[in-house]
Each structure stands twice: as C-alpha cells, then as structure tokens.
Design an enzyme around this catalytic site. Structure first.
Site: not given
Ligand code: NAD
Length: 485
Positions: A251, A285
């Site tokens: 997501e 998001c």
């Molecule tokens: P992010 O991608 O920075 O982090 C998300 C999660 O991934 C965190 O728990 C982080 O620690 C982890 N992570 C980071 N690097 C990783 C790796 N290499 N391997 C595995 N895990 C890793 O996102 P964010 O800043 O927390 O959230 C914001 C983004 O999320 C925005 O782009 C938003 O649109 C999106 N979002 C999408 C949805 C959806 O349902 N589609 C919902 C909420 C947020």
C-alpha cells in the site's frame, strides 16, 4: 459485554513484545512530540536476536493457530476488542501525543479501530469452490500462509497496524508488527493488549531502526509482508521479498486527483474538497492532491475553497475546535516546506498561505505547524502537481474539457484514490470508471471503511487491504483433486 480491564497496561513505559513478554534492549530510540518538538518516551531498538526469537515464536504459534476454526479465531478477535476498549481513552491520548493530531480525530481513529473489529467479528468465513465432476472432486480452498510482517507508516499508526493484525490472525496466521520509528507507541500498546486475547507468539511487535524493516523482509521464515508506506520504500520491499518469494501486499503513495464537474454545487462541495485535501494535516495517502475545477466555475469555487480552508483552525491536539495539527515529524516538515519554496521560486500564485520563508509556519513553540496553502492554477509539470507533498499544500487547476481533465488526472505513475463531485449521476459514474485508481469516491471526501477494498493501481500498490479480499491476502490457495472410485 462491558469492557473490562483485564490487566494493567502502563502507558508510560514501552518495549517490544516477543512471545507475550516485554523485550528490552541496550539501545533505545524515541519519537518526537510534533506539537512541541520534545522527545517522547524511549523505546528499545530490536536486535537481530529479537528478530530471530520473534520469528521462531511466531512459527511455533502458527503451527497450533492454523488448526483452529474460523469461529474460534473470530471469538478471540472479539475478546481482543473488549480488551482494547478498556483502554480507549489512554489509546486516544497516546495517539494524539505521538502524532499531534487533534484529539477529536485521534478519538475517531480509535473508534474506527472498533468498527474494523466489529466488521471482522461479523465476517463469515470466505470459502473456495468445489466441483463434483463425473470422475473426480476438485476442492479449491484458502489456507493460512504462515508468519506475516506488518510494516507500518506514521500517519495512522494505530488503525493501519491493527488493519493488518486482524485479517492476518483471522485467516489463521501469526503476525509481527513493525511500527514506524516516528510513531511506535500506540502500535506497541495495541500488540501488548492483543496478547490478552491471543496465544504467545501469535501477535508480536518489534520496533527499531532502519535495519529492522530489511531484516524482516529478508527473513526466510517470514512468509508475507504487508507494507504501507512510500512508493520508494515499497519498491525496495518488493525487490528484497523476491529473494524468498514472499507474498507482498504493498500500500504505497498516491497523488490523487479530485475532479469537480461543472454542475457541482459550490457551497456544498467546497467544504468536502477541503476536507479531502487537508484532513490529518494532509498526511493521508488518499488525500486529494490535485484538484481539477471546470473553468466556468473556477474563480467562485477557488474562492469558496479558500474561505473554507482559511477557517480551519491549526493548533495543538487539545485546542478547542482545532482541525489541523502539526506535521508529524521534522523530515516530513522539511519536505513539505520544499513544496512551498518551489512554488514561491517559480512565482506561482498562492490563493491561500505561502507567506514567510518558504512556508506558513505559525512558529508555535518548536512544533512542526504549517498553515494550509492553496496554489492557484500551477502548470501540469510543476513540482506541486507531479509529486506527493503529504502535507497541507494543494494545487487547484482549471480545465475546459472533461476528457482532458480525466487524461490529466490519469497522467501519473500512481493510482491510489480519486474523488469526483457533481450532480449528473451518469456522468459521475462515467468519470469514476475512467479514473485510474484503486478507490474512487463520488460526492464525498475519501472515506475508506472495513468493507471497501483498499489498494492502489500502477505504482501505488499491489493487492488490497480491508474487505474480504484483504483477509484472503493472508491466504494461499490450495487445490485438492481426488479421483472417484
Ligand atoms: P516510509 O516508506 O518511509 O516508511 C514506511 C515503513 O517502512 C516504516 O515502518 C519504515 O520504517 C519502513 N521501512 C523503511 N525502509 C524500509 C526497508 N528498506 N525495508 C522495509 N521496511 C522499511 O513511509 P512513511 O513516511 O512512513 O509514510 C508516508 C508514505 O506512505 C506516503 O507516501 C503515503 O502516501 C504512504 N501511505 C500509503 C498508504 C496506503 O494505504 N496506500 C497509507 C498511508 C501512507
């Protein structure tokens, strides 16, 4: 049944949960209260040993849990709900503290958790298909897949982590929750409370640093990753998951379009569009991130949207009538400011906001407050139109021809959500069909729920969460063919 306090849970000490036990570590980290910039509580950084222990405990718990019936598992979810309800106020306060969101919206997120739990409690077991053919029986069935890792973002840290735990366990799996390092607190407590209803090892939590996510994704004894976060990270998760052919649900980010049709009622629609663009300080998001308005009504609509948005109170969680809290973390604050700076450098017209040194921060304490801003008709190739700010700044653009508006709305690699507003029901449905998005909302701001499938197309994701298919995302499909006689 009235909620009961099954055990006392501390809301001022935080730890990972491995095999139903608190797990501490030598190294700690902490989130930051975005309202003040002050550190929140210390939390242990999970180590490689913690990961090994949690994965072993999860696989052990799975062996037994997978043999339980759907009814048994659902009854355990009901117990979990009772346990969580006993801590409703504490969870609301904690959520407001870790995210900075207005208390009323923290309370709404907690309430939404109970709605999701109710939906799961009422869900009938999804069945496969059977074929009784002359020479054989064919049974196609859904079976649990093992251990899932739930990798979560910071914008709805409680609901989005719970939204992974419920389908995973209901389908017969174990799950390890990995909260965002920015917002570990409510997810850790939710898992701790879940352990009052589920056997040891079934629902665990590991928070930590940047090494933790990759460790989970690469672990050979984890069988599924449910990831919510940015598109950039989601691509890394998908690449890393390929090594062990893990199932993935991704997501990811969106750059969602909102189309206002020429027959829309401006007074009615402008507040809904403002809500879609700025709810949760636009850290959603599926927030509306590009708003297309027909030229015949562009000026009055922009004036109405600006007036509504100007009236949205920005402030701290407990301020009376506050609608927008701070941006959740300094990284995101700096990113959002870059959109303000670019718009100013490019000379785009701000219909609202945009004063000061590249943002419209209120400068309250050291918090990450940014007043909402609206940019008046920037070009299609502008940074604010092409990229996702994930913060309170939104472009409004003019269109002459509806086909062109739909083409521009679809002119992005992402395809998470979209909204369309107007009166002509046929036209609304026609536009909804043509928008390349996983979810489209007609005449409402983006409003997901437990029963609606939720997922993106194109680079916004793979698979869906919520709804029955969100539960089946935690199943393998198995076919058994038996020859007769
Ligand atoms: P992010 O991608 O920075 O982090 C998300 C999660 O991934 C965190 O728990 C982080 O620690 C982890 N992570 C980071 N690097 C990783 C790796 N290499 N391997 C595995 N895990 C890793 O996102 P964010 O800043 O927390 O959230 C914001 C983004 O999320 C925005 O782009 C938003 O649109 C999106 N979002 C999408 C949805 C959806 O349902 N589609 C919902 C909420 C947020």
């Amino acid at each position: 049944m009235a909620p009961s306090r099954l055990e006392t849970i501390s809301f001022t000490t935080f730890y990972n949960i491995v095999n139903a036990e608190p797990r501490y570590a030598k190294t700690e980290y902490h989130g930051v209260d975005p309202t003040t910039g002050d550190p929140n509580w210390d939390v242990p950084v999970a180590t490689a040993i913690d990961v090994e222990d949690a994965v072993a405990a999860a696989n052990k718990a799975f062996e037994q849990w997978k043999t339980t019936t759907w009814g048994y598992r659902t009854e355990r979810i009901a117990r979990f709900k009772d346990a969580l309800e006993a801590y409703k106020e504490e969870m609301t306060d904690l959520l407001a503290k870790e995210t900075g969101k207005p208390r009323q919206f923290a309370a709404a997120e907690v309430d939404n958790c109970f709605k999701f739990m109710d939906w799961h409690i009422g869900l009938k077991e999804p069945k496969g298909e059977t074929y009784d053919l002359p020479e054989k029986y064919v049974v196609n069935k859904f079976v649990p897949l093992g251990v899932a890792a739930a990798i979560c973002p910071w914008n709805f840290p409680l609901l989005l982590s719970l939204g992974k735990v419920l389908p995973a366990v209901q389908m017969g799996n174990a799950v390890i929750v990995k909260p965002s390092p920015f917002t570990p607190y409510t997810a850790l407590k939710m898992v701790e409370i879940a352990n009052q209803a589920f056997p040891p090892g079934l629902v665990q939590a590991l928070g930590g640093d940047d090494k933790l996510g990759p460790m989970l994704v690469e672990h050979p004894d984890i069988h599924k990753i449910s990831f919510t976060g940015s598109t950039a990270t989601g691509k890394k998760v998908m690449a890393a998951a390929a090594k062990t052919v893990k199932r993935v649900t991704l997501e990811m980010g969106g750059n969602d379009a909102c189309i206002v049709l020429p027959d829309a009622d401006i007074a009615k629609v402008a507040p809904l569009v403002a809500m879609g663009a700025f709810f949760n300080t636009a850290q959603v998001c599926i927030a509306s991130k590009r708003i297309y308005v027909h030229s015949s009504m562009y000026e009055p609509f922009l004036a109405a949207l600006t007036a509504v948005t100007r009236s949205l109170k920005v402030g701290s969680s407990n301020d009376e009538g506050v609608m927008l809290g701070p941006v959740q973390n300094v990284m995101q604050y700096d990113k959002v400011k870059s959109f303000f700076r670019d718009a100013q450098e490019q000379g785009y017209k701000f219909a609202l906001g945009g004063s000061g040194d590249g943002d419209s921060s209120k400068g309250k304490g050291k918090g990450y407050f940014i007043n909402p801003a609206i940019i008046d008709n920037p070009p299609d190739d502008s940074y604010i139109v092409r990229e996702e700010p994930f913060g309170p700044i939104v472009p409004v653009q003019k269109y002459e021809d509806l086909d062109d508006a739909v083409r521009r709305a679809n002119d992005t690699k992402q395809g998470l959500g979209a909204t369309v507003f107007g009166k002509d029901e046929q036209l609304l449905q026609d536009v909804a069909e043509r928008l390349e998005a996983g979810s489209v909302w007609v005449n409402t701001f983006p409003d997901p729920g437990p029963e609606a499938q939720f997922g993106g197309v194109k680079e916004s994701g793979i698979g869906t969460e919520f709804g029955t298919m969100g539960v089946l995302a935690y199943a393998n499909v198995k076919s058994i063919t038996t020859v007769k006689g």
